[in-house]
Scaffold this motif. Structure first.
Motif, PDB file in Angstrom:
ATOM      1  N   MET A  61     -29.817  -3.795 -21.232  1.00 30.58           N
ATOM      2  CA  MET A  61     -28.619  -4.637 -21.327  1.00 30.58           C
ATOM      3  C   MET A  61     -28.597  -5.615 -20.156  1.00 30.58           C
ATOM      4  O   MET A  61     -28.816  -5.229 -19.009  1.00 30.58           O
ATOM      5  N   THR A  62     -28.355  -6.904 -20.425  1.00 31.15           N
ATOM      6  CA  THR A  62     -28.364  -7.927 -19.390  1.00 31.15           C
ATOM      7  C   THR A  62     -27.171  -7.758 -18.450  1.00 31.15           C
ATOM      8  O   THR A  62     -26.039  -7.580 -18.900  1.00 31.15           O
ATOM      9  N   SER A  63     -27.451  -7.796 -17.150  1.00 31.95           N
ATOM     10  CA  SER A  63     -26.385  -7.684 -16.156  1.00 31.95           C
ATOM     11  C   SER A  63     -25.580  -8.984 -16.090  1.00 31.95           C
ATOM     12  O   SER A  63     -26.140 -10.083 -16.122  1.00 31.95           O
ATOM     13  N   VAL A  64     -24.265  -8.873 -16.051  1.00 33.30           N
ATOM     14  CA  VAL A  64     -23.372 -10.028 -16.000  1.00 33.30           C
ATOM     15  C   VAL A  64     -22.752 -10.116 -14.610  1.00 33.30           C
ATOM     16  O   VAL A  64     -22.322  -9.107 -14.043  1.00 33.30           O
ATOM     17  N   THR A  65     -22.741 -11.326 -14.069  1.00 29.79           N
ATOM     18  CA  THR A  65     -22.170 -11.546 -12.734  1.00 29.79           C
ATOM     19  C   THR A  65     -20.864 -12.326 -12.822  1.00 29.79           C
ATOM     20  O   THR A  65     -20.523 -12.887 -13.869  1.00 29.79           O
ATOM     21  N   TYR A  66     -20.164 -12.348 -11.709  1.00 25.43           N
ATOM     22  CA  TYR A  66     -18.925 -13.130 -11.617  1.00 25.43           C
ATOM     23  C   TYR A  66     -19.220 -14.614 -11.845  1.00 25.43           C
ATOM     24  O   TYR A  66     -18.442 -15.335 -12.460  1.00 25.43           O
ATOM     25  N   ARG A  67     -20.385 -15.072 -11.355  1.00 22.56           N
ATOM     26  CA  ARG A  67     -20.760 -16.477 -11.560  1.00 22.56           C
ATOM     27  C   ARG A  67     -20.938 -16.770 -13.041  1.00 22.56           C
ATOM     28  O   ARG A  67     -20.573 -17.850 -13.515  1.00 22.56           O
ATOM     29  N   ASP A  68     -21.491 -15.805 -13.797  1.00 21.38           N
ATOM     30  CA  ASP A  68     -21.635 -15.988 -15.243  1.00 21.38           C
ATOM     31  C   ASP A  68     -20.279 -16.187 -15.911  1.00 21.38           C
ATOM     32  O   ASP A  68     -20.165 -16.876 -16.930  1.00 21.38           O
ATOM     33  N   ALA A  69     -19.238 -15.586 -15.319  1.00 18.33           N
ATOM     34  CA  ALA A  69     -17.887 -15.706 -15.858  1.00 18.33           C
ATOM     35  C   ALA A  69     -17.196 -16.984 -15.389  1.00 18.33           C
ATOM     36  O   ALA A  69     -16.067 -17.264 -15.803  1.00 18.33           O
ATOM     37  N   GLY A  70     -17.878 -17.736 -14.497  1.00 17.04           N
ATOM     38  CA  GLY A  70     -17.342 -19.019 -14.071  1.00 17.04           C
ATOM     39  C   GLY A  70     -16.781 -19.064 -12.672  1.00 17.04           C
ATOM     40  O   GLY A  70     -16.231 -20.092 -12.265  1.00 17.04           O
ATOM     41  N   VAL A  71     -16.935 -17.961 -11.917  1.00 15.22           N
ATOM     42  CA  VAL A  71     -16.401 -17.935 -10.555  1.00 15.22           C
ATOM     43  C   VAL A  71     -17.567 -17.854  -9.569  1.00 15.22           C
ATOM     44  O   VAL A  71     -18.386 -16.934  -9.634  1.00 15.22           O
ATOM     45  N   ASP A  72     -17.624 -18.817  -8.660  1.00 15.95           N
ATOM     46  CA  ASP A  72     -18.716 -18.910  -7.691  1.00 15.95           C
ATOM     47  C   ASP A  72     -18.226 -18.462  -6.317  1.00 15.95           C
ATOM     48  O   ASP A  72     -17.599 -19.234  -5.588  1.00 15.95           O
ATOM     49  N   ILE A  73     -18.492 -17.213  -5.961  1.00 16.03           N
ATOM     50  CA  ILE A  73     -18.030 -16.666  -4.681  1.00 16.03           C
ATOM     51  C   ILE A  73     -18.661 -17.418  -3.521  1.00 16.03           C
ATOM     52  O   ILE A  73     -18.010 -17.697  -2.503  1.00 16.03           O
ATOM     53  N   GLU A  74     -19.944 -17.799  -3.666  1.00 12.16           N
ATOM     54  CA  GLU A  74     -20.622 -18.516  -2.583  1.00 12.16           C
ATOM     55  C   GLU A  74     -19.974 -19.867  -2.329  1.00 12.16           C
ATOM     56  O   GLU A  74     -19.862 -20.312  -1.173  1.00 12.16           O
ATOM     57  N   ALA A  75     -19.537 -20.553  -3.383  1.00 12.24           N
ATOM     58  CA  ALA A  75     -18.863 -21.845  -3.210  1.00 12.24           C
ATOM     59  C   ALA A  75     -17.558 -21.658  -2.451  1.00 12.24           C
ATOM     60  O   ALA A  75     -17.207 -22.456  -1.581  1.00 12.24           O
ATOM     61  N   GLY A  76     -16.838 -20.579  -2.766  1.00 17.83           N
ATOM     62  CA  GLY A  76     -15.600 -20.279  -2.040  1.00 17.83           C
ATOM     63  C   GLY A  76     -15.860 -20.019  -0.579  1.00 17.83           C
ATOM     64  O   GLY A  76     -15.117 -20.500   0.292  1.00 17.83           O
ATOM     65  N   ASP A  77     -16.917 -19.274  -0.284  1.00 22.62           N
ATOM     66  CA  ASP A  77     -17.269 -19.006   1.117  1.00 22.62           C
ATOM     67  C   ASP A  77     -17.649 -20.293   1.842  1.00 22.62           C
ATOM     68  O   ASP A  77     -17.306 -20.495   3.011  1.00 22.62           O
ATOM     69  N   ALA A  78     -18.361 -21.178   1.134  1.00 19.59           N
ATOM     70  CA  ALA A  78     -18.758 -22.458   1.737  1.00 19.59           C
ATOM     71  C   ALA A  78     -17.534 -23.300   2.068  1.00 19.59           C
ATOM     72  O   ALA A  78     -17.481 -23.976   3.103  1.00 19.59           O
ATOM     73  N   LEU A  79     -16.536 -23.260   1.191  1.00 20.29           N
ATOM     74  CA  LEU A  79     -15.309 -24.015   1.446  1.00 20.29           C
ATOM     75  C   LEU A  79     -14.580 -23.472   2.664  1.00 20.29           C
ATOM     76  O   LEU A  79     -14.106 -24.241   3.508  1.00 20.29           O
ATOM     77  N   VAL A  80     -14.500 -22.161   2.784  1.00 18.18           N
ATOM     78  CA  VAL A  80     -13.840 -21.552   3.948  1.00 18.18           C
ATOM     79  C   VAL A  80     -14.511 -22.003   5.242  1.00 18.18           C
ATOM     80  O   VAL A  80     -13.841 -22.368   6.211  1.00 18.18           O
ATOM     81  N   GLU A  81     -15.838 -22.012   5.247  1.00 17.99           N
ATOM     82  CA  GLU A  81     -16.553 -22.436   6.449  1.00 17.99           C
ATOM     83  C   GLU A  81     -16.314 -23.918   6.740  1.00 17.99           C
ATOM     84  O   GLU A  81     -16.211 -24.324   7.904  1.00 17.99           O
ATOM     85  N   ALA A  82     -16.213 -24.725   5.683  1.00 16.25           N
ATOM     86  CA  ALA A  82     -16.009 -26.167   5.865  1.00 16.25           C
ATOM     87  C   ALA A  82     -14.635 -26.477   6.442  1.00 16.25           C
ATOM     88  O   ALA A  82     -14.471 -27.446   7.193  1.00 16.25           O
ATOM     89  N   ILE A  83     -13.647 -25.658   6.102  1.00 19.06           N
ATOM     90  CA  ILE A  83     -12.284 -25.990   6.525  1.00 19.06           C
ATOM     91  C   ILE A  83     -11.869 -25.315   7.827  1.00 19.06           C
ATOM     92  O   ILE A  83     -10.839 -25.676   8.395  1.00 19.06           O
ATOM     93  N   LYS A  84     -12.653 -24.373   8.313  1.00 17.71           N
ATOM     94  CA  LYS A  84     -12.275 -23.698   9.566  1.00 17.71           C
ATOM     95  C   LYS A  84     -12.053 -24.676  10.721  1.00 17.71           C
ATOM     96  O   LYS A  84     -11.044 -24.596  11.422  1.00 17.71           O
ATOM     97  N   PRO A  85     -12.965 -25.633  10.954  1.00 18.44           N
ATOM     98  CA  PRO A  85     -12.713 -26.581  12.054  1.00 18.44           C
ATOM     99  C   PRO A  85     -11.524 -27.497  11.791  1.00 18.44           C
ATOM    100  O   PRO A  85     -10.857 -27.929  12.724  1.00 18.44           O
ATOM    101  N   LEU A  86     -11.247 -27.783  10.512  1.00 20.62           N
ATOM    102  CA  LEU A  86     -10.088 -28.609  10.182  1.00 20.62           C
ATOM    103  C   LEU A  86      -8.803 -27.886  10.558  1.00 20.62           C
ATOM    104  O   LEU A  86      -7.878 -28.471  11.139  1.00 20.62           O
ATOM    105  N   ALA A  87      -8.741 -26.602  10.238  1.00 22.06           N
ATOM    106  CA  ALA A  87      -7.554 -25.813  10.573  1.00 22.06           C
ATOM    107  C   ALA A  87      -7.422 -25.621  12.074  1.00 22.06           C
ATOM    108  O   ALA A  87      -6.327 -25.714  12.641  1.00 22.06           O
TER     109      ALA A  87
END
Length: 345
Positions: free
Chosen positions: A1-27
């Motif tokens: 059975m093929t393993s399903v990830t959160y990204r397959d469902a349309g949510v990119d955790i890595e993109a969220g982490d990248a955004l957090v890192e991008a905005i830390k200096p702004l905050a």
């Protein structure tokens, strides 16, 4: 059975982490006295004593940007809606005599575009700098199926504080003068009507604006809401302010009564100078003056109730404002606006 990830469902955790890192200096660039810790915790801490308050009352506000976001999404102009978001919250704090302390945002989208989101949050950080408050946290929600591709929504939350004996409004009485601080344009209200009027013309967002030389339609409409924090609080600190109303949805007739004691009203005298976009909207959309005044700020972003108009105007000019006398508080309930037939000529 093929393993399903959160990204397959349309949510990119890595993109969220990248955004957090991008905005830390702004905050981090928005920090102020009283902030404890930084972005990344489960909650934000604030020390009122370290901020200099003795007997504080907390004041909280929340708001959004409305359908102005559709123009940002359609044009890719994401830099300014964050300022709008902050302005809509902090301007509501200062009319109660409160100093904005900190701000949190909520950014929701179907699929996270890190570059666009970073521009939005950079605008939020800029708004916080203008307001003198700290961006202490927020939430980014990626919700596939809830939003069309490229769409996003914003909500803002701000907390301020005032010393108990300095809350507004206070002692507003008949005969008090009402001053106006100009708006920068449409600000963040009435955009469903703006967009409907534009859609009935042959104008595009990148078309030269018929109401502003050398600028496109989008550039004029995306002009952010003014943040009045420094000038209004300076007037309050000088002991010259008795009440104030942020002119948003509902316009002058809907917002000014919110700071008037029961039994009092106001008489306002027009016409006053306003950005040309308002006359164009009224003419092009065949919008009645009463409807214009009920939907838009019509050139007045903030009203201030004072007893000594001359001293207050001098104080505001020293703070870089261009105030003008709008009218007076009356002992008759209701808002009367004279000269409306000339306002949008």
């Amino acid at each position: 059975m093929t393993s399903v990830t959160y990204r397959d469902a349309g949510v990119d955790i890595e993109a969220g982490d990248a955004l957090v890192e991008a905005i830390k200096p702004l905050a981090k660039a928005t920090t102020r006295a009283g902030v404890l810790g930084g972005i990344g915790g489960f909650g934000a801490l604030f020390d009122l004593k370290a901020a200099g308050f003795v007997d504080p009352v907390l004041v909280s506000t929340t708001d959004g940007v409305g359908t102005k976001l559709k123009i940002a999404i359609d044009t890719g102009i994401h830099e300014f809606v964050g300022i709008d978001l902050v302005a809509m919250c902090v301007n509501d704090l200062i009319v109660q005599g409160a100093t904005p302390l900190f701000f949190l945002d909520y950014f929701a989208t179907g699929a996270l575009d890190v570059a666009a989101a970073t521009k939005v949050i950079a605008g939020i950080a800029e708004g916080c700098k203008l307001a003198g408050c700290a961006l202490v946290g927020g939430e980014t929600a990626e919700m596939p199926g809830m939003y069309a591709k490229g769409d996003y929504d914003l909500a803002g939350f701000s907390v301020g504080a005032a010393e108990r004996n300095s809350l507004l409004p206070a002692d507003v009485a008949a005969g008090d003068a009402i001053l106006a601080l100009p708006s920068a344009g449409v600000h963040s209200n009435g955009f469903s009507l703006v967009r409907k009027i534009i859609s009935n013309t042959n104008l595009g967002w990148e078309t030269p604006a018929p109401f502003a030389s050398g600028r496109t339609v989008a550039e004029v409409l995306m002009e952010p809401t003014r943040i009045y924090v420094s000038s209004v609080l300076a007037l309050h600190k000088a002991g010259l302010l008795k009440g104030a109303a942020h002119i948003t949805g509902g316009g002058l007739p809907g917002n000014l009564p919110r700071v008037l004691p029961e039994g009092l009203g106001a008489r306002l005298t027009g016409p006053w100078t306003m950005p040309a976009v308002f006359a164009w909207l009224a003419r092009t959309g065949n919008v009645a003056p009463e409807e214009m005044l009920r939907v838009f700020n019509c050139g007045v972003g903030m009203t201030l109730i004072v007893t000594d108009a001359e001293a207050a105007i001098a104080e505001l000019r020293a703070a870089g404002e261009e105030p003008f006398l709008l009218g007076y508080v009356t002992d008759t309930p209701g808002i009367v606006i004279e000269g409306t037939e000339k306002l949008f000529a």
